[in-house]
Design a protein around this motif. Structure first.
Motif, PDB file in Angstrom:
ATOM      1  N   LYS A   1       0.821  -1.211   0.000  1.00 40.98           N
ATOM      2  CA  LYS A   1       0.000   0.000   0.000  1.00 40.98           C
ATOM      3  C   LYS A   1       0.859   1.268   0.000  1.00 40.98           C
ATOM      4  O   LYS A   1       0.509   2.269  -0.626  1.00 40.98           O
ATOM      5  CB  LYS A   1      -0.906  -0.026   1.232  1.00 40.98           C
ATOM      6  CG  LYS A   1      -1.841   1.131   1.375  1.00 40.98           C
ATOM      7  CD  LYS A   1      -2.709   0.918   2.611  1.00 40.98           C
ATOM      8  CE  LYS A   1      -3.244   2.224   3.121  1.00 40.98           C
ATOM      9  NZ  LYS A   1      -3.944   2.064   4.394  1.00 40.98           N
ATOM     10  N   SER A   2       2.005   1.229   0.666  1.00 42.10           N
ATOM     11  CA  SER A   2       2.825   2.425   0.879  1.00 42.10           C
ATOM     12  C   SER A   2       3.969   2.611  -0.111  1.00 42.10           C
ATOM     13  O   SER A   2       4.654   3.627  -0.059  1.00 42.10           O
ATOM     14  CB  SER A   2       3.425   2.385   2.293  1.00 42.10           C
ATOM     15  OG  SER A   2       2.411   2.289   3.257  1.00 42.10           O
ATOM     16  N   ASN A   3       4.195   1.633  -0.985  1.00 43.42           N
ATOM     17  CA  ASN A   3       5.335   1.701  -1.901  1.00 43.42           C
ATOM     18  C   ASN A   3       4.908   1.417  -3.335  1.00 43.42           C
ATOM     19  O   ASN A   3       3.979   0.648  -3.569  1.00 43.42           O
ATOM     20  CB  ASN A   3       6.397   0.667  -1.488  1.00 43.42           C
ATOM     21  CG  ASN A   3       7.049   1.001  -0.186  1.00 43.42           C
ATOM     22  OD1 ASN A   3       8.002   1.755  -0.135  1.00 43.42           O
ATOM     23  ND2 ASN A   3       6.526   0.454   0.908  1.00 43.42           N
ATOM     24  N   ASP A   4       5.605   2.034  -4.260  1.00 44.21           N
ATOM     25  CA  ASP A   4       5.386   1.755  -5.680  1.00 44.21           C
ATOM     26  C   ASP A   4       6.222   0.528  -6.039  1.00 44.21           C
ATOM     27  O   ASP A   4       7.380   0.651  -6.431  1.00 44.21           O
ATOM     28  CB  ASP A   4       5.798   2.955  -6.523  1.00 44.21           C
ATOM     29  CG  ASP A   4       5.737   2.673  -8.025  1.00 44.21           C
ATOM     30  OD1 ASP A   4       5.104   1.668  -8.430  1.00 44.21           O
ATOM     31  OD2 ASP A   4       6.335   3.455  -8.787  1.00 44.21           O
ATOM     32  N   ILE A   5       5.644  -0.654  -5.891  1.00 42.69           N
ATOM     33  CA  ILE A   5       6.413  -1.873  -6.139  1.00 42.69           C
ATOM     34  C   ILE A   5       6.801  -2.010  -7.611  1.00 42.69           C
ATOM     35  O   ILE A   5       7.762  -2.699  -7.926  1.00 42.69           O
ATOM     36  CB  ILE A   5       5.683  -3.136  -5.633  1.00 42.69           C
ATOM     37  CG1 ILE A   5       4.377  -3.363  -6.388  1.00 42.69           C
ATOM     38  CG2 ILE A   5       5.456  -3.075  -4.130  1.00 42.69           C
ATOM     39  CD1 ILE A   5       3.735  -4.711  -6.094  1.00 42.69           C
ATOM     40  N   PHE A   6       6.084  -1.348  -8.492  1.00 37.40           N
ATOM     41  CA  PHE A   6       6.394  -1.432  -9.924  1.00 37.40           C
ATOM     42  C   PHE A   6       7.604  -0.588 -10.304  1.00 37.40           C
ATOM     43  O   PHE A   6       8.202  -0.795 -11.346  1.00 37.40           O
ATOM     44  CB  PHE A   6       5.177  -1.029 -10.759  1.00 37.40           C
ATOM     45  CG  PHE A   6       4.038  -1.995 -10.635  1.00 37.40           C
ATOM     46  CD1 PHE A   6       3.954  -3.096 -11.477  1.00 37.40           C
ATOM     47  CD2 PHE A   6       3.072  -1.832  -9.660  1.00 37.40           C
ATOM     48  CE1 PHE A   6       2.927  -4.009 -11.351  1.00 37.40           C
ATOM     49  CE2 PHE A   6       2.034  -2.735  -9.533  1.00 37.40           C
ATOM     50  CZ  PHE A   6       1.961  -3.831 -10.372  1.00 37.40           C
ATOM     51  N   GLY A   7       7.983   0.366  -9.450  1.00 34.24           N
ATOM     52  CA  GLY A   7       9.089   1.264  -9.763  1.00 34.24           C
ATOM     53  C   GLY A   7      10.343   1.016  -8.945  1.00 34.24           C
ATOM     54  O   GLY A   7      11.260   1.841  -8.975  1.00 34.24           O
ATOM     55  N   GLN A   8      10.415  -0.078  -8.229  1.00 33.97           N
ATOM     56  CA  GLN A   8      11.561  -0.355  -7.354  1.00 33.97           C
ATOM     57  C   GLN A   8      12.784  -0.812  -8.146  1.00 33.97           C
ATOM     58  O   GLN A   8      12.656  -1.438  -9.191  1.00 33.97           O
ATOM     59  CB  GLN A   8      11.201  -1.446  -6.341  1.00 33.97           C
ATOM     60  CG  GLN A   8      10.129  -1.048  -5.361  1.00 33.97           C
ATOM     61  CD  GLN A   8      10.584   0.042  -4.415  1.00 33.97           C
ATOM     62  OE1 GLN A   8      11.694  -0.002  -3.890  1.00 33.97           O
ATOM     63  NE2 GLN A   8       9.739   1.028  -4.201  1.00 33.97           N
ATOM     64  N   ASP A   9      13.950  -0.512  -7.602  1.00 31.39           N
ATOM     65  CA  ASP A   9      15.200  -1.033  -8.149  1.00 31.39           C
ATOM     66  C   ASP A   9      15.308  -2.511  -7.805  1.00 31.39           C
ATOM     67  O   ASP A   9      14.734  -2.977  -6.811  1.00 31.39           O
ATOM     68  CB  ASP A   9      16.402  -0.292  -7.556  1.00 31.39           C
ATOM     69  CG  ASP A   9      16.470   1.162  -8.015  1.00 31.39           C
ATOM     70  OD1 ASP A   9      15.969   1.462  -9.121  1.00 31.39           O
ATOM     71  OD2 ASP A   9      17.018   1.980  -7.261  1.00 31.39           O
ATOM     72  N   MET A  10      16.082  -3.235  -8.596  1.00 34.63           N
ATOM     73  CA  MET A  10      16.294  -4.651  -8.329  1.00 34.63           C
ATOM     74  C   MET A  10      17.106  -4.810  -7.040  1.00 34.63           C
ATOM     75  O   MET A  10      17.965  -3.997  -6.735  1.00 34.63           O
ATOM     76  CB  MET A  10      17.035  -5.328  -9.487  1.00 34.63           C
ATOM     77  CG  MET A  10      16.297  -5.281 -10.835  1.00 34.63           C
ATOM     78  SD  MET A  10      14.674  -6.058 -10.818  1.00 34.63           S
ATOM     79  CE  MET A  10      13.595  -4.633 -10.629  1.00 34.63           C
ATOM     80  N   GLY A  11      16.808  -5.851  -6.302  1.00 35.01           N
ATOM     81  CA  GLY A  11      17.517  -6.125  -5.063  1.00 35.01           C
ATOM     82  C   GLY A  11      16.567  -6.537  -3.959  1.00 35.01           C
ATOM     83  O   GLY A  11      15.356  -6.642  -4.159  1.00 35.01           O
ATOM     84  N   VAL A  12      17.127  -6.761  -2.791  1.00 36.20           N
ATOM     85  CA  VAL A  12      16.373  -7.245  -1.643  1.00 36.20           C
ATOM     86  C   VAL A  12      16.077  -6.090  -0.689  1.00 36.20           C
ATOM     87  O   VAL A  12      16.963  -5.283  -0.384  1.00 36.20           O
ATOM     88  CB  VAL A  12      17.154  -8.356  -0.904  1.00 36.20           C
ATOM     89  CG1 VAL A  12      16.441  -8.783   0.366  1.00 36.20           C
ATOM     90  CG2 VAL A  12      17.374  -9.549  -1.822  1.00 36.20           C
ATOM     91  N   VAL A  13      14.833  -6.026  -0.224  1.00 35.40           N
ATOM     92  CA  VAL A  13      14.426  -5.072   0.804  1.00 35.40           C
ATOM     93  C   VAL A  13      13.992  -5.896   2.013  1.00 35.40           C
ATOM     94  O   VAL A  13      13.044  -6.672   1.937  1.00 35.40           O
ATOM     95  CB  VAL A  13      13.261  -4.177   0.326  1.00 35.40           C
ATOM     96  CG1 VAL A  13      12.812  -3.234   1.444  1.00 35.40           C
ATOM     97  CG2 VAL A  13      13.644  -3.392  -0.916  1.00 35.40           C
ATOM     98  N   ARG A  14      14.714  -5.745   3.122  1.00 35.64           N
ATOM     99  CA  ARG A  14      14.396  -6.491   4.354  1.00 35.64           C
ATOM    100  C   ARG A  14      13.357  -5.712   5.150  1.00 35.64           C
ATOM    101  O   ARG A  14      13.552  -4.546   5.477  1.00 35.64           O
ATOM    102  CB  ARG A  14      15.653  -6.702   5.183  1.00 35.64           C
ATOM    103  CG  ARG A  14      16.667  -7.535   4.422  1.00 35.64           C
ATOM    104  CD  ARG A  14      17.274  -8.621   5.266  1.00 35.64           C
ATOM    105  NE  ARG A  14      18.117  -9.456   4.419  1.00 35.64           N
ATOM    106  CZ  ARG A  14      17.839 -10.706   4.115  1.00 35.64           C
ATOM    107  NH1 ARG A  14      16.750 -11.269   4.574  1.00 35.64           N
ATOM    108  NH2 ARG A  14      18.636 -11.405   3.343  1.00 35.64           N
ATOM    109  N   LEU A  15      12.246  -6.370   5.422  1.00 33.79           N
ATOM    110  CA  LEU A  15      11.175  -5.758   6.191  1.00 33.79           C
ATOM    111  C   LEU A  15      11.186  -6.236   7.641  1.00 33.79           C
ATOM    112  O   LEU A  15      10.745  -5.515   8.531  1.00 33.79           O
ATOM    113  CB  LEU A  15       9.820  -6.056   5.546  1.00 33.79           C
ATOM    114  CG  LEU A  15       9.695  -5.636   4.084  1.00 33.79           C
ATOM    115  CD1 LEU A  15       8.387  -6.098   3.494  1.00 33.79           C
ATOM    116  CD2 LEU A  15       9.843  -4.130   3.952  1.00 33.79           C
TER     117      LEU A  15
END
Length: 147
Positions: free
Chosen positions: A27-41
């Motif tokens: 809901k809070s992020n533009d997942i379609f515009g993210q850079d490649m890589g890992v985001v740890r939540l």
């Protein structure tokens, strides 16, 4: 296995305690515009891997399962077909504990096509063969959630 649209993801938060954090992130992020890589939540318990996968044929796609993690797969750039076979219908195969993955021989029993704007959840009991596409590359997000 669950398949639905991203705007309905919030309906599934009761399935796992970490799904609420996934819903908030989507809901809070533009997942379609993210850079490649890992985001740890949440450390190793919850992360999203943005990647570009090679499109495969049905014959090249390998069925896999995970013992410890749930996959939430979201194609971002194009439709992606994924095979599905219940784990109970798969033959025994060697588990790679370090990578939390088992690969199986053969083709899946069923196939579904998931479009950008949709997601599929694969639980440990769901054998899945991702990345089937005529497109040479598939940009996708894969949330890994501790089961």
């Amino acid at each position: 296995m669950v398949i639905d649209t991203l705007e309905n993801f919030g309906k599934y938060v009761s399935l796992n305690p970490l799904f609420a954090a996934v819903a908030e992130y989507i809901k809070s992020n533009d997942i379609f515009g993210q850079d490649m890589g890992v985001v740890r939540l949440d450390g190793a318990d919850l992360f999203v891997n943005y990647s570009i996968a090679k499109g495969k044929t049905v014959g090249d796609a390998r069925i896999e399962t995970h013992n410890l993690m749930i996959d939430i797969q979201i194609p971002l750039s194009c439709p992606e077909t994924m095979g599905y076979t219940p784990r109970k219908n798969l033959s025994e195969a060697e588990y790679n504990e370090e990578k939390d993955i088992t690969f199986y021989k053969g083709e899946a029993e069923k196939y579904i096509t998931v479009n950008p704007g949709e997601f599929v959840i694969f639980f440990p009991e769901d054998g899945h063969a991702p990345c089937i596409s005529d497109n040479p590359e598939i940009k996708k997000a894969i949330f890994k959630v501790k089961a």
